[in-house]
Design a protein around this motif. Sequence first.
Motif, PDB file in Angstrom:
ATOM      1  N   CYS A   1      -5.021   6.100   3.937  1.00 43.59           N
ATOM      2  CA  CYS A   1      -4.353   5.218   2.982  1.00 43.59           C
ATOM      3  C   CYS A   1      -5.315   4.728   1.909  1.00 43.59           C
ATOM      4  CB  CYS A   1      -3.780   4.004   3.708  1.00 43.59           C
ATOM      5  SG  CYS A   1      -2.647   4.427   5.056  1.00 43.59           S
ATOM      6  N   SER A   2      -4.790   4.538   0.713  1.00 41.67           N
ATOM      7  CA  SER A   2      -5.545   3.968  -0.403  1.00 41.67           C
ATOM      8  C   SER A   2      -4.857   2.685  -0.829  1.00 41.67           C
ATOM      9  CB  SER A   2      -5.576   4.937  -1.586  1.00 41.67           C
ATOM     10  OG  SER A   2      -6.239   6.122  -1.232  1.00 41.67           O
ATOM     11  N   TYR A   3      -5.651   1.602  -0.945  1.00 40.71           N
ATOM     12  CA  TYR A   3      -5.125   0.331  -1.436  1.00 40.71           C
ATOM     13  C   TYR A   3      -5.456   0.220  -2.917  1.00 40.71           C
ATOM     14  CZ  TYR A   3      -4.678  -4.598  -2.474  1.00 40.71           C
ATOM     15  OH  TYR A   3      -4.338  -5.789  -3.061  1.00 40.71           O
TER      16      TYR A   3
ATOM     17  N   VAL B   1       2.239  -4.378  -1.275  1.00 38.59           N
ATOM     18  CA  VAL B   1       1.540  -5.267  -0.357  1.00 38.59           C
ATOM     19  C   VAL B   1       1.841  -6.694  -0.808  1.00 38.59           C
ATOM     20  CG1 VAL B   1      -0.679  -5.961   0.600  1.00 38.59           C
ATOM     21  CG2 VAL B   1      -0.264  -3.550   0.036  1.00 38.59           C
TER      22      VAL B   1
ATOM     23  N   LEU C   1      -6.591  -5.912   5.072  1.00 40.02           N
ATOM     24  CA  LEU C   1      -5.352  -5.243   5.479  1.00 40.02           C
ATOM     25  C   LEU C   1      -5.479  -4.610   6.863  1.00 40.02           C
ATOM     26  CD1 LEU C   1      -4.062  -3.441   2.258  1.00 40.02           C
ATOM     27  CD2 LEU C   1      -3.395  -5.650   3.187  1.00 40.02           C
TER      28      LEU C   1
ATOM     29  N   CYS D   1      -0.078   5.931   1.519  1.00 39.08           N
ATOM     30  CA  CYS D   1      -0.586   6.625   2.700  1.00 39.08           C
ATOM     31  C   CYS D   1      -0.066   8.050   2.775  1.00 39.08           C
ATOM     32  CB  CYS D   1      -0.169   5.901   3.975  1.00 39.08           C
ATOM     33  SG  CYS D   1      -0.792   4.220   4.097  1.00 39.08           S
TER      34      CYS D   1
ATOM     35  N   LEU E   1      -0.091   0.020  -1.321  1.00 35.07           N
ATOM     36  CA  LEU E   1      -0.752   0.861  -0.326  1.00 35.07           C
ATOM     37  C   LEU E   1      -0.041   2.203  -0.309  1.00 35.07           C
ATOM     38  CD1 LEU E   1      -2.965   0.742   1.923  1.00 35.07           C
ATOM     39  CD2 LEU E   1      -1.097   0.291   3.526  1.00 35.07           C
TER      40      LEU E   1
ATOM     41  N   GLN F   1       4.647   4.916   0.190  1.00 34.81           N
ATOM     42  CA  GLN F   1       4.071   3.864  -0.652  1.00 34.81           C
ATOM     43  C   GLN F   1       4.724   2.535  -0.300  1.00 34.81           C
ATOM     44  OE1 GLN F   1       4.364   4.697  -4.811  1.00 34.81           O
ATOM     45  NE2 GLN F   1       3.162   6.549  -4.676  1.00 34.81           N
TER      46      GLN F   1
ATOM     47  N   TYR G   1      -6.171 -11.473  -0.509  1.00 33.28           N
ATOM     48  CA  TYR G   1      -6.842 -10.214  -0.172  1.00 33.28           C
ATOM     49  C   TYR G   1      -8.351 -10.341  -0.293  1.00 33.28           C
ATOM     50  CZ  TYR G   1      -8.072  -5.332   0.105  1.00 33.28           C
ATOM     51  OH  TYR G   1      -8.627  -4.150   0.504  1.00 33.28           O
TER      52      TYR G   1
ATOM     53  N   TYR H   1      -8.318   3.001   3.796  1.00 34.17           N
ATOM     54  CA  TYR H   1      -8.050   2.642   5.189  1.00 34.17           C
ATOM     55  C   TYR H   1      -7.624   3.890   5.939  1.00 34.17           C
ATOM     56  CZ  TYR H   1      -7.922  -2.323   3.943  1.00 34.17           C
ATOM     57  OH  TYR H   1      -8.242  -3.580   3.513  1.00 34.17           O
TER      58      TYR H   1
ATOM     59  N   LEU I   1       4.127  -5.141   4.307  1.00 41.24           N
ATOM     60  CA  LEU I   1       4.225  -3.862   3.620  1.00 41.24           C
ATOM     61  C   LEU I   1       5.702  -3.600   3.389  1.00 41.24           C
ATOM     62  CD1 LEU I   1       1.629  -1.812   5.694  1.00 41.24           C
ATOM     63  CD2 LEU I   1       1.251  -3.169   3.623  1.00 41.24           C
TER      64      LEU I   1
END
Length: 159
Positions: free
Chosen positions: A50-52, A87, A100, A32, A30, A84, A95, A64, A132
């Motif tokens: 945020c990008s997963y 996860v 998340l 952010c 993740l 960063q 998942y 997210y 995280l």
Amino acid sequence: MKLMSATILAATALLSTAAYAQENVEIGRLECTVEGGIGLILGSSKDAICSYYDAEASEPTEVYYGTVNKVGLDIGFTEESVIQWLVLAPSTDAYAPGSLAGEYVGVSAEASMGLGVGANALVGGSSEGFMLQPLSVQGQTGINVAVGITGFQLRTPTQ
């Protein structure tokens, strides 16, 4: 006395987070971008996008929106920063889209005088089953000192 209690609480949370991490597997990352802001002595609140990334993906799997809330000593100001996390979950199939999302809590510490660093280990999510774990040290610029408990709320774009 209050400082000692806070230190003991932080150490206990950090140790339990480390034990929790050993029981889980890495399922992704993740990343952010957290807005800059001003620490208000007893805490702060900052928004994040945020990008997963799935463990096997080079492109983001899901986006997210988040809010980082800190309670404790937080004095100063920071510019936008990037954090960063790995996860971690109980299994590789834990998942699902949107899973998340939810509340995370943990211990954090950061310091900046021009260029600074920080780290946050957080546990939570939709089923309280995600962790995280800091992957890269938070890079930020500004003048800031923060130590305390961090709450991190993640939500999907539809929430």
